[in-house]
Write a protein that holds these residues in place. Structure first.
Motif, PDB file in Angstrom:
ATOM      1  N   GLY A   1      -5.561  30.608  10.493  1.00 30.30           N
ATOM      2  CA  GLY A   1      -7.148  30.457  11.069  1.00 30.30           C
ATOM      3  C   GLY A   1      -7.991  29.900   9.815  1.00 30.30           C
TER       4      GLY A   1
ATOM      5  N   PHE B   1     -12.171  32.734  16.556  1.00 32.48           N
ATOM      6  CA  PHE B   1     -10.933  31.766  16.958  1.00 32.48           C
ATOM      7  C   PHE B   1     -10.422  31.946  18.318  1.00 32.48           C
TER       8      PHE B   1
ATOM      9  N   ALA C   1      -4.822  29.160  18.929  1.00 33.59           N
ATOM     10  CA  ALA C   1      -3.939  29.015  17.735  1.00 33.59           C
ATOM     11  C   ALA C   1      -3.849  27.154  17.926  1.00 33.59           C
TER      12      ALA C   1
ATOM     13  N   TYR D   1     -11.706  27.288  16.999  1.00 39.38           N
ATOM     14  CA  TYR D   1     -12.866  27.981  16.758  1.00 39.38           C
ATOM     15  C   TYR D   1     -14.184  27.666  17.176  1.00 39.38           C
TER      16      TYR D   1
ATOM     17  N   THR E   1      -7.649  26.370   8.984  1.00 34.63           N
ATOM     18  CA  THR E   1      -8.715  25.447   9.770  1.00 34.63           C
ATOM     19  C   THR E   1     -10.206  25.559   9.427  1.00 34.63           C
TER      20      THR E   1
END
Length: 153
Positions: free
Chosen positions: A64, A97, A100, A141, A67
């Protein structure tokens, strides 16, 4: 790309979508390099064989925070903030988030100016961000990033 030269030009964007970045493919090499840099080698990110049988995604997924770390890269594709003495990354707020990012997915960033304040000559800009995953309904997200800009004039 939007060009912003001063507080007034920035303020004119309040409440508006500033833009959308280009697409970027998250590769296994990038995931592995991020794992090395952050010492986060959790198998869901790096073990390409194990994920095939044990992960609900059946493939590795990006960290996460990998990103999130792409925010400056994408932001510079969306806005060219000029006439600066200095820019400071001030904060990240309310990052959630939602989905995925599976390896080899393409992602891009949507940016909207949600708040702007003149702090005695320093511009505090709060940018609403959404990382879109190509062909997915839910984003990777959503949240806000805060920058401080010290314009020359």
């Amino acid at each position: 790309m939007v060009i912003i030269r001063n507080y007034t030009e920035f303020e004119a964007l309040l409440g508006k979508e500033i833009g959308i970045s280009g697409w970027h493919t998250i590769t296994q090499q990038q995931i592995n390099q991020f794992a090395e840099a952050t010492i986060d080698h959790q198998w869901i990110h790096t073990d390409e064989e194990r994920v095939k049988t044990e992960s609900p995604f059946k493939a590795t997924i990006a960290h996460g925070y990998l990103t999130v770390s792409l925010l400056p890269y994408f932001w510079h594709q969306i806005a060219d903030v000029q006439n600066l003495k200095m820019q400071i990354n001030y904060g990240i707020e309310n990052i959630r988030f939602a989905q995925a990012v599976v390896v080899n997915s393409r992602v891009r960033l949507h940016a909207k100016l949600v708040n702007i304040v003149n702090l005695r000559g320093v511009t505090k800009a709060t940018i609403g961000v959404t990382m879109e995953i190509e062909n997915e309904k839910k984003p990777a997200y959503t949240g806000e990033v805060v920058f401080l800009y010290h314009f020359l004039d």
